[in-house]
Design a protein around this motif. Structure first.
Motif, mmCIF file in Angstrom:
data_model
loop_
_atom_site.group_PDB
_atom_site.id
_atom_site.type_symbol
_atom_site.label_atom_id
_atom_site.label_comp_id
_atom_site.label_asym_id
_atom_site.label_seq_id
_atom_site.Cartn_x
_atom_site.Cartn_y
_atom_site.Cartn_z
ATOM 1 N N GLU A 1 0.788 -1.225 0.000
ATOM 2 C CA GLU A 1 0.000 0.000 0.000
ATOM 3 C C GLU A 1 0.817 1.270 0.000
ATOM 4 O O GLU A 1 0.592 2.176 -0.793
ATOM 5 C CB GLU A 1 -0.927 0.002 1.221
ATOM 6 C CG GLU A 1 -1.726 1.258 1.349
ATOM 7 C CD GLU A 1 -1.864 1.698 2.786
ATOM 8 O OE1 GLU A 1 -2.348 2.810 2.988
ATOM 9 O OE2 GLU A 1 -1.450 0.950 3.710
ATOM 10 N N ARG A 2 1.785 1.345 0.916
ATOM 11 C CA ARG A 2 2.376 2.660 1.107
ATOM 12 C C ARG A 2 3.580 2.921 0.213
ATOM 13 O O ARG A 2 4.438 3.725 0.505
ATOM 14 C CB ARG A 2 2.719 2.858 2.572
ATOM 15 C CG ARG A 2 1.447 3.176 3.344
ATOM 16 C CD ARG A 2 1.711 3.321 4.799
ATOM 17 N NE ARG A 2 2.364 2.143 5.320
ATOM 18 C CZ ARG A 2 2.871 2.088 6.540
ATOM 19 N NH1 ARG A 2 2.848 3.133 7.319
ATOM 20 N NH2 ARG A 2 3.418 0.975 6.988
ATOM 21 N N ARG B 1 -6.122 3.330 -1.856
ATOM 22 C CA ARG B 1 -5.614 4.557 -2.464
ATOM 23 C C ARG B 1 -6.691 5.626 -2.535
ATOM 24 O O ARG B 1 -6.383 6.799 -2.718
ATOM 25 C CB ARG B 1 -5.108 4.261 -3.876
ATOM 26 C CG ARG B 1 -3.979 3.267 -3.924
ATOM 27 C CD ARG B 1 -2.634 3.935 -3.702
ATOM 28 N NE ARG B 1 -1.636 3.006 -3.192
ATOM 29 C CZ ARG B 1 -0.908 2.187 -3.957
ATOM 30 N NH1 ARG B 1 -1.071 2.179 -5.246
ATOM 31 N NH2 ARG B 1 -0.018 1.394 -3.406
ATOM 32 N N ASP C 1 -5.841 11.296 2.081
ATOM 33 C CA ASP C 1 -4.731 11.450 3.024
ATOM 34 C C ASP C 1 -5.144 12.228 4.260
ATOM 35 O O ASP C 1 -4.679 11.958 5.360
ATOM 36 C CB ASP C 1 -3.570 12.195 2.341
ATOM 37 C CG ASP C 1 -2.819 11.280 1.403
ATOM 38 O OD1 ASP C 1 -3.071 10.062 1.468
ATOM 39 O OD2 ASP C 1 -1.996 11.785 0.623
ATOM 40 N N ARG D 1 -6.240 10.142 7.118
ATOM 41 C CA ARG D 1 -5.159 9.524 7.890
ATOM 42 C C ARG D 1 -4.471 10.564 8.766
ATOM 43 O O ARG D 1 -4.210 10.327 9.946
ATOM 44 C CB ARG D 1 -4.103 8.941 6.946
ATOM 45 C CG ARG D 1 -4.599 7.787 6.115
ATOM 46 C CD ARG D 1 -3.517 7.458 5.098
ATOM 47 N NE ARG D 1 -4.026 6.498 4.118
ATOM 48 C CZ ARG D 1 -3.533 5.278 3.984
ATOM 49 N NH1 ARG D 1 -2.558 4.866 4.728
ATOM 50 N NH2 ARG D 1 -4.037 4.453 3.090
ATOM 51 N N GLU E 1 -0.956 3.459 14.911
ATOM 52 C CA GLU E 1 -1.125 2.869 13.582
ATOM 53 C C GLU E 1 -2.207 1.796 13.605
ATOM 54 O O GLU E 1 -3.034 1.704 12.707
ATOM 55 C CB GLU E 1 0.201 2.265 13.098
ATOM 56 C CG GLU E 1 1.199 3.262 12.546
ATOM 57 C CD GLU E 1 0.731 3.978 11.288
ATOM 58 O OE1 GLU E 1 0.696 3.345 10.214
ATOM 59 O OE2 GLU E 1 0.377 5.166 11.374
ATOM 60 N N ALA F 1 0.711 5.331 -5.158
ATOM 61 C CA ALA F 1 0.741 5.672 -3.742
ATOM 62 C C ALA F 1 1.114 7.138 -3.589
ATOM 63 O O ALA F 1 1.904 7.662 -4.352
ATOM 64 C CB ALA F 1 1.760 4.805 -3.033
ATOM 65 N N THR G 1 1.419 8.724 -0.197
ATOM 66 C CA THR G 1 2.239 8.997 0.980
ATOM 67 C C THR G 1 3.377 8.008 1.037
ATOM 68 O O THR G 1 3.185 6.813 0.908
ATOM 69 C CB THR G 1 1.435 8.844 2.275
ATOM 70 O OG1 THR G 1 0.587 7.725 2.128
ATOM 71 C CG2 THR G 1 0.641 10.084 2.560
ATOM 72 N N ARG G 2 4.519 8.497 1.176
ATOM 73 C CA ARG G 2 5.680 7.651 1.345
ATOM 74 C C ARG G 2 6.231 7.951 2.728
ATOM 75 O O ARG G 2 7.116 8.773 2.895
ATOM 76 C CB ARG G 2 6.709 8.002 0.281
ATOM 77 C CG ARG G 2 7.103 6.842 -0.582
ATOM 78 C CD ARG G 2 8.045 7.335 -1.641
ATOM 79 N NE ARG G 2 7.595 6.881 -2.958
ATOM 80 C CZ ARG G 2 8.048 5.769 -3.524
ATOM 81 N NH1 ARG G 2 8.927 5.029 -2.925
ATOM 82 N NH2 ARG G 2 7.617 5.421 -4.701
ATOM 83 N N ARG G 3 5.636 7.277 3.684
ATOM 84 C CA ARG G 3 6.126 7.539 5.041
ATOM 85 C C ARG G 3 7.437 6.815 5.243
ATOM 86 O O ARG G 3 7.562 5.654 4.894
ATOM 87 C CB ARG G 3 5.096 7.089 6.066
ATOM 88 C CG ARG G 3 4.020 8.141 6.276
ATOM 89 C CD ARG G 3 2.885 7.595 7.111
ATOM 90 N NE ARG G 3 3.373 7.030 8.375
ATOM 91 C CZ ARG G 3 3.580 7.752 9.462
ATOM 92 N NH1 ARG G 3 3.403 9.048 9.458
ATOM 93 N NH2 ARG G 3 3.976 7.170 10.573
ATOM 94 N N SER H 1 10.068 4.538 6.623
ATOM 95 C CA SER H 1 9.984 3.410 7.554
ATOM 96 C C SER H 1 11.398 2.892 7.815
ATOM 97 O O SER H 1 12.300 3.101 7.015
ATOM 98 C CB SER H 1 9.114 2.301 6.968
ATOM 99 O OG SER H 1 9.588 1.964 5.703
#
Lengths: 293, 424, 292
Positions: free
Chosen positions: A94-95, A185, A189, A192, A202, C16, C18-20, C22
């Motif tokens: 997902e991210r 998707r 945003d 969140r 989370e 995607a 958001t690319r947080r 990690s």
């Protein structure tokens, strides 16, 4: 704004051939099928039931009940399996991470293959021989020291149909992943971020914000996979053929057309249609309402 | 402006119609008057070789006719039967199709889908060379409905001599009980599943031979006429024997077909398999040595009985090019045709005037037995009972394969018999 | 969201956003898990390739998972000899059937989204249901109908049948696609006094290429992969490749090298389409893969 026939008439005319074809081939033939199912067209089979008796005698039959039971096991495993893997892969991808597109394509590719073709290899993978004679997955298990996992797969009287669902899970999990990815998707945003600003962990973010937003995607997946599962035919024909142990209604129907018992085949077909309709019609109503909002 | 949508409709319609228009002259339709479309499920191995041999003779005998191969492969003939059923229903029959003598043929007769070919018997003198037992299975109300091409024997055990020798089994058993003892000995000697079987229909095949062994030929024949009761103690005993035999079979049977179970026997994973003598063609093709790599004997308790099936060819109602069909049938019944076909297919000729020297070792023996044995029709291959009855029995046997419930099996068999004979 | 499947315009899964950041460990674990699943997904493909290049004797037991000891293309040759005629028939079936469904679907989609008539919703709903029905429910009468109409078994009949049963999904995809065409364009056409045919051919059709790509790919794949219609309406002699493959693989003399080579050959066209045009393929999935 009201329009007269002068306005919309041409549109109707343009779509008329399709209405005619769908009307005839879908609804006309469904009606025809129901009339065969109520008839006494049993071919050379010396039974003379007709009308609703065709349905009651079929529903009381051990063989038909077994086929429904097989179908139920298959469907549950198919649904749970695809939803589980689909959701897990979607969350993993997902991210956004490097190579996401690659993984996504690889997970999806089995979808482009027919059940007949994949059935060839799964028939081999699910070979029931164990020990020294093992091939397929059983051989792999014993080679890597997991002999305990060897099992007769679809030849098992109790859980055979669960094994039969494995190829289907293999083939469609990627598709469910794509549905979930699209769902994930589409979550704004801001939603969140708002949750994070509120200090949600989370885990709580997923539990209370993300998953509820995914339920429509899950519903689509359930209905689409579910209706595919209920009419499963190709896969079983490719793997075990007409063995009684893996018989589902669609395969039973095939057997009845082989011996010329049209009335019984049509009765099975109508019951299949009803089962699918029970799943699909509420969904269609639900989505069309949703859309109108 | 308003005419334009009509153009759209017309365009759409013409697209669809164009699709319909392409049909003529497509595929296997025997359109031209001298084409003979022969519909079979003989697509590979000895069966294909036999058909090819027959075609060669046909093309020599009738050079003005063109053979069209209407083969439908797959599903051990079930694909073919399904296609055939729909084509017959649509009034689009092939020039001729394959049908097992006996119950299977009766279905087509009852539906008035095939015609009397008795005049060919007169013209060709077949009544003198075809045995009475076979012709009677093709006859209804004095009309003869097909021409037999071959005889197969179903009650044959094929065995691996090395495996037997290792376990100290030297003699073919003479009864099911003796056979069970041998099976036990083999299992004790490390052969886990000494009797190889495959998918549902091969289990029916095994079951029918046990019925013959335990009931004897006369009572076995009575099962199909209603004279022998399916709830009798003899049938119960046969079911119990069958259940005992199944205890010695391979667990992966549902995923196999008959060549696989034959291979289990050849490779030594199993000691025995019960299969028709088309196996012989397969062994010959694999260049295996008879007596050395495999042996055969009648299913224990069925010595002196010839459990048979016969393939035959029909003349469908409204067959295109009926004259061509009749020529095909003449070839099928001719001495040359029978020899070309059977030497390759592993079966024996129907004609009693055939020369045994042209045939292989197994076949010569079978030809002798055919003359001397009591002849009974096979269930699993459509000779003994109509297709629908066979389908019900197959389903019951398939269920037994997992449930192991002898009582339930007998109940299902009784119920099926009630439908088809009006008595249990 | 349920509507994304049924209603969203055909487009790729959005990227995607958001690319947080990690931790490397978490990322490592994630890649590890993804790779394990990748191996599981590719396992059957490995077996197909390896087995197809073995002599039949090597396909069972001990060497089952190993690379061939003796590499041979005999399986491929045998499969090609058996399947090649049916492959051409599959092309002759899938290409025209998808084009015809797509053309009809485009006209329907246009009318249902842009030139609606009273009760258009009902018609659309009835079309949609036609997409979900188990085709077994119309199979027996369909066989009788084709017989009555004098359509013989084989490709031509299958073209007609697939065209008709492809209408619902194509209509759905185009309806959703055209819903995204700016209303201004249509209004301009109306003010212009353009009739439906001109509005369709001059305004809508030029915009339709992406919709056609998606529908054509989708239809091609499902027609190519179809087995059910094929087995009822054609034979190994005049039917598509799925039938021939089933006969080859389910035949009595099971030869795994040839069957697996055959499975690869029959899957090749749809896989090529998937690899080359995968973007649109996924678009089709998202738009209306509501199809069995």
């Amino acid at each position: 704004m009201k329009h007269g026939i002068r306005h919309w008439g041409p549109g109707l005319l343009m779509i008329l051939p399709s209405i005619g074809l769908v009307g005839l081939f879908v609804y006309g033939l469904i009606g025809w099928n129901i009339s065969i199912s109520l008839s006494d067209e049993h071919g050379s089979i010396p039974v003379d039931t007709s009308g609703i008796d065709n349905y009651t005698s079929l529903l009381q039959e051990q063989r038909f009940q077994d086929s429904l039971e097989n179908l139920a096991t298959f469907t549950i495993v198919f649904l749970v399996g695809t939803l589980f893997f689909g959701l897990m892969w979607a969350l993993l991808l997902e991210r956004g991470l490097r190579g996401e597109g690659f993984f996504r394509s690889m997970y999806l590719f089995p979808m482009a293959v027919s059940f007949i073709a994949s059935g060839v290899v799964w028939r081999w993978l699910l070979n029931a021989s164990e020990g020294d004679d093992a091939t397929g997955l059983n051989r792999l298990f014993s080679t890597i020291g997991l002999s305990g996992l060897e099992n007769p797969w679809y030849s098992d009287p109790g859980w055979g149909m669960a094994a039969m669902a494995m190829p289907a899970v293999w083939q469609l999990s990627g598709y469910v992943m794509a549905l979930f990815l699209a769902g994930l998707r589409s979550i704004p945003d801001e939603l969140r971020e708002a949750a994070r600003i509120d200090g949600a962990s989370e885990f709580r973010l997923y539990r209370h914000v993300i998953f509820p937003q995914l339920s429509p995607a899950a519903l689509s997946a359930l209905v689409i996979i579910g209706h595919m599962s209920l009419k499963v035919f190709d896969l079983i024909m490719a793997i075990s053929g007409e063995a009684r142990i893996t018989e589902v209604p669609a395969v039973y129907l095939w057997g009845m057309t082989t011996i010329g018992d049209d009335a019984k085949a049509a009765t099975i077909a109508t019951i299949l249609l009803l089962v699918v309709a029970v799943v699909v019609i509420p969904y269609l109503i639900f989505t069309s309402r949703w859309e109108r909002r | 402006m308003r005419r334009i949508p009509l153009v759209a409709v017309a365009a759409a319609a013409s697209i669809v119609l164009a699709g319909c228009g392409e049909d003529d002259g497509d595929g296997s339709q025997a359109g031209a008057s001298n084409e003979v479309e022969v519909f079979t499920w003989w697509s590979e191995g000895g069966e294909k070789a036999g058909l090819d041999g027959l075609v060669q003779v046909f093309e020599q005998q009738y050079p003005d006719q063109t053979f069209v191969n209407g083969v439908v492969a797959g599903g051990a003939g079930s694909n073919a039967k399904n296609v055939l059923a729909s084509r017959l229903e649509q009034g689009d029959p092939p020039s001729t199709f394959q049908g097992h003598a006996g119950g299977e043929l009766r279905d087509y007769i009852a539906q008035e889908q095939i015609q009397d070919v008795g005049h060919l018997y007169e013209e060709e003198g077949w009544n003198d060379v075809f045995p009475e037992e076979v012709v009677s299975l093709l006859t209804e109300d004095d009309a003869i409905y097909s021409v037999p091409a071959n005889i197969h024997r179903a009650n044959v055990v094929w065995a691996n001599p090395h495996v037997l020798k290792n376990a100290g089994v030297s003699q073919p058993p003479d009864s099911i009980d003796a056979w069970l003892e041998d099976l036990q000995a083999l299992q004790d000697n490390g052969v886990k599943a000494p009797l190889a079987v495959a998918t549902d229909w091969t289990q029916v095949h095994l079951f029918e031979t046990v019925l013959i062994a335990d009931l004897g030929p006369e009572a076995y024949n009575g099962l199909w006429t209603g004279e022998t009761a399916w709830d009798s103690a003899e049938v119960t005993r046969a079911i119990e024997d069958y259940a005992a035999l199944m205890e010695f079979t391979n667990g992966d049977r549902a995923g196999l077909d008959w060549p696989d179970s034959n291979q289990y026997m050849i490779s030594g994973r199993a000691a025995y398999t019960v299969m028709g003598d088309w196996s012989y063609a397969g062994f010959e093709e694999a260049k295996l040595k008879p007596q050395k790599e495999y042996i055969w004997f009648p299913v224990p308790g069925t010595d002196g009985v010839f459990d048979f099936l016969a393939d035959s060819f029909t003349l469908p109602v409204d067959a295109p090019n009926a004259e061509g069909t009749e020529n095909w049938l003449r070839t099928v019944g001719s001495a040359e045709g029978q020899e070309a076909f059977n030497t390759k297919k592993g079966s024996i000729p129907v004609r009693t005037d055939a020369d045994p020297q042209a045939y292989g070792e197994y076949q010569q023996e079978a030809m002798q037995d055919w003359q001397s044995d009591t002849i009974v029709p096979s269930l699993a291959h459509g000779a003994a009972a109509p297709l629908g009855w066979l389908e019900e029995i197959t389903s019951a046997i398939g269920e037994f394969s997992s449930s192991k419930d002898t009582g339930k099996l007998q109940e299902a068999l009784v119920a099926a018999a009630e439908t088809y004979t009006g008595s249990g | 969201m349920a509507t994304t499947t049924l209603v969203a315009a055909p487009e790729q899964v959005p990227p995607a956003r958001t690319r947080r950041p990690s931790s490397p460990v978490a990322r490592g674990v994630r890649y590890g898990v993804l790779l394990v699943f990748l191996v599981m997904i590719l396992l059957p493909a490995y077996v197909l390739f390896v087995t197809s290049l073995k002599p039949p004797a090597e396909t069972s037991s001990a060497q089952a998972w190993l690379l061939p000891q003796e590499w041979t293309t005999s399986g491929w040759r045998q499969a090609w000899d058996t399947l090649s005629p049916s492959l051409w028939r599959s092309f002759a079936l899938a290409i025209p059937a998808s084009i015809m469904s797509a053309v009809l679907g485009s006209m329907n989609g246009f009318v249902l989204s842009r030139w609606r008539f009273p009760r258009a919703n009902v018609v659309f709903a009835l079309f949609l249901f036609g997409m979900f029905i188990p085709y077994q429910a119309i199979m027996l009468p369909l066989v009788e109908l084709t017989g009555t109409l004098g359509l013989p078994n084989g490709i031509a009949t299958l073209i007609v049948v697939h065209t008709v049963f492809g209408i619902p999904i194509c209509t759905l995809i185009f309806r959703n696609y055209y819903a995204s065409v700016p209303e201004d364009l249509m209004e301009a056409a109306r003010v212009d006094g353009a009739g439906i045919w001109r509005a369709y051919t001059q305004i809508i059709l030029p915009l339709s290429a992406p919709g056609f790509v998606v529908t054509l790919i989708w239809q091609f794949t499902s027609v190519w992969n179809d087995f059910l219609f094929a087995i009822f309406l054609s034979t190994t002699q005049n039917g598509p490749a799925t039938i021939a493959l089933q006969a080859l693989a389910g035949g009595q003399l099971s030869n795994y090298s040839a069957s697996m080579a055959g499975a690869l050959i029959v899957s090749a066209p749809t896989l090529v389409v998937y690899i080359v045009l995968g973007r649109y393929f996924i678009g089709g999935l998202m738009a209306g893969s509501v199809k069995g």
